[in-house]
Motif scaffolding. Sequence first.
Motif, PDB file in Angstrom:
ATOM      1  N   THR A 115       0.727  -1.207   0.067  1.00 55.81           N
ATOM      2  CA  THR A 115      -0.007  -0.127   0.013  1.00 55.81           C
ATOM      3  C   THR A 115       0.952   1.211  -0.059  1.00 55.81           C
ATOM      4  N   LYS A 116       0.324   2.146  -0.846  1.00 60.87           N
ATOM      5  CA  LYS A 116       1.084   3.567  -0.747  1.00 60.87           C
ATOM      6  C   LYS A 116       0.333   4.600  -0.336  1.00 60.87           C
ATOM      7  N   PHE A 117       0.751   5.318   0.869  1.00 63.26           N
ATOM      8  CA  PHE A 117       0.082   6.397   1.317  1.00 63.26           C
ATOM      9  C   PHE A 117       0.923   7.614   0.762  1.00 63.26           C
ATOM     10  N   GLY A 118      -0.144   8.538   0.867  1.00 59.32           N
ATOM     11  CA  GLY A 118       0.256  10.088   0.305  1.00 59.32           C
ATOM     12  C   GLY A 118       1.183  10.633   1.301  1.00 59.32           C
ATOM     13  N   LYS A 119       1.372  12.100   0.985  1.00 59.15           N
ATOM     14  CA  LYS A 119       2.139  12.825   1.773  1.00 59.15           C
ATOM     15  C   LYS A 119       1.661  13.150   3.235  1.00 59.15           C
ATOM     16  N   GLY A 120       0.411  13.251   3.341  1.00 59.24           N
ATOM     17  CA  GLY A 120      -0.152  13.606   4.803  1.00 59.24           C
ATOM     18  C   GLY A 120      -0.072  12.480   5.803  1.00 59.24           C
ATOM     19  N   ASP A 121      -0.729  12.678   7.020  1.00 61.05           N
ATOM     20  CA  ASP A 121      -0.552  12.061   8.028  1.00 61.05           C
ATOM     21  C   ASP A 121      -1.494  10.635   7.908  1.00 61.05           C
ATOM     22  N   VAL A 122      -0.807   9.775   8.502  1.00 61.35           N
ATOM     23  CA  VAL A 122      -1.653   8.701   8.588  1.00 61.35           C
ATOM     24  C   VAL A 122      -2.198   8.181   9.977  1.00 61.35           C
ATOM     25  N   TYR A 123      -3.276   7.818  10.318  1.00 66.64           N
ATOM     26  CA  TYR A 123      -3.708   7.520  11.597  1.00 66.64           C
ATOM     27  C   TYR A 123      -4.176   6.258  11.856  1.00 66.64           C
ATOM     28  N   PHE A 124      -3.873   5.360  12.740  1.00 67.81           N
ATOM     29  CA  PHE A 124      -4.484   4.332  13.188  1.00 67.81           C
ATOM     30  C   PHE A 124      -4.592   4.021  14.646  1.00 67.81           C
ATOM     31  N   ASP A 125      -4.465   5.499  15.128  1.00 68.40           N
ATOM     32  CA  ASP A 125      -4.398   5.237  16.552  1.00 68.40           C
ATOM     33  C   ASP A 125      -6.002   4.665  17.300  1.00 68.40           C
ATOM     34  N   CYS A 126      -5.754   3.816  18.361  1.00 67.56           N
ATOM     35  CA  CYS A 126      -6.999   3.285  18.980  1.00 67.56           C
ATOM     36  C   CYS A 126      -7.585   2.501  18.016  1.00 67.56           C
TER      37      CYS A 126
END
Length: 526
Positions: A115-126
């Motif tokens: 998977t390729k995420f962009g330039k922003g933040d990535v959240y999997f918190d909680c």
Amino acid sequence: MTTSPIKTCLSHPHCTLSLEINYLQGSQTVVANKEGKLCLEGDQAIELWQKGKDIWNKWVENNPIADVDFSQVDFAQYRDGDESKVDFSQFLFPVGNVSFSLAKFGQGKTYFIGTKFGKGDVYFDCATFGDGEVLFVGAKFGEGDVRFENAIFGKTEVNFTNATFENGVVDFNIATFGGKVCFDKANFGKGIVTFNKTNFGVGGVSFLGGRFGTGNVDFSGVNFGEGDVDFSSAIFDKVNISFENTKFGKGNVSFVNTTFQGRNLNFNRANFGEGNVYFDEASFDSGLVLFTSIISTGMFSFTDVHGIVNVDFRNATFSGAVSIANVSFCGVLDLVNTKLSHQISLQNLKIILCRERYWLVFKIATDAGDAERLNRLKELAEINKQHQQALRYNADEQRARRWHDMSKAASLLDMTFSAMCNYGQSILRPFVLLLSFMVIFTVPYTLQSDSLEFSVNYNSEMMFFSAANSLPALTSARKASENGMKQIFVGQNALAPIYAIMMLQGIVSAILLFLIGLGLRNRFRI
């Protein structure tokens, strides 16, 4: 043509804009709001995901700047039994924030492979993952933060092998893992990496070949569970690294061939558990390495490491065998107040006492505490009956005390002792000095003689007379000295200066003979 509006994303802090999607013959036409940025969330995000990666990636190609919000989504309802999977493999995400905060992935497999995420933040918190393998193998995270704090993973494998993180913070604080965890060959980029107070389960934890960048690395307070912990061949860049108060479990802990380029490495108060600990062939380019007050139950091996500057094991407790062998320190190893239940190996351990100029011509230890550290090393070497090593530590201990604990007179005397015999380690130095003084004392004897003859025979007699006075304990030497007095100084009345020179030579010779004996005793001590 039907139109389905997407709700404004103010419901979650990671997405703050709205959009409208028009469905027409299976394709999506996206209308941006006045800010020029889209937010895909809720049912619309789920619906697009269910269409598969090709349609999803096409949407991203048409909408390269957008936030994606799967926060609080319960993916379990979209599974077809426990054997099904939530699959985002090969998905491309747009430039923008991506949120899976508070998402529930349910029982079964969850894939973010490639998977390729962009330039922003990535959240999997909680976020909560069930008892199925979770794979982020080869995933690429963008330049923003990646946050898994308080995420809960099930009892099966979690795999981030070859995952790539860029410049943002990588945050797994207080995350919980139930099974095996693998970050092999992961590249953590230039941001801060923090696993503070993370809990690992019964499976092993591996960062084999991982690369940590220029941000500080924090594993403090981590509970590594019951499996093996492997950081072999990992590379830590020029940062501060902390494993303070970390608890390792029942498995082995390996930092074999690991490279620490950081300023400081902190294992203070770490508990290495019941397994063996290996730092063999690790490289330390600079900085301070702290193992203060650690607890190690199994074998602790710190052999063949490179580039060490200062290592502090003060107040550490070792219940198993300890090996600190084949290591060269650019400072003095600190083992003060360590508690040892088994023998410690210090074979081929080399240290360098750091000193600086004092009064232009002398040298003084830069750290007065080195004397205490060297005294402890000497004590351990004596316990191991490594006498030559103990002598070296004793010599450096005296040099460290010089000008600090010793008076000026005592320091000068200590320097003389060091120069003459290297604190009893050298036999050659006092032997050469003894021969030299035999020659030197022929000069005052010649000056006191009434004879001005300088023949070979006369010089030989004078040299023999001086040699005899250098060995007064030998009966033959005393007789040779008496005969020399009769032949060389015959008929002279003023003998007092000659006897004074003989006594001085006797004192000097006795000191040098004692130092020779001391060197022989130390060399052949059993």
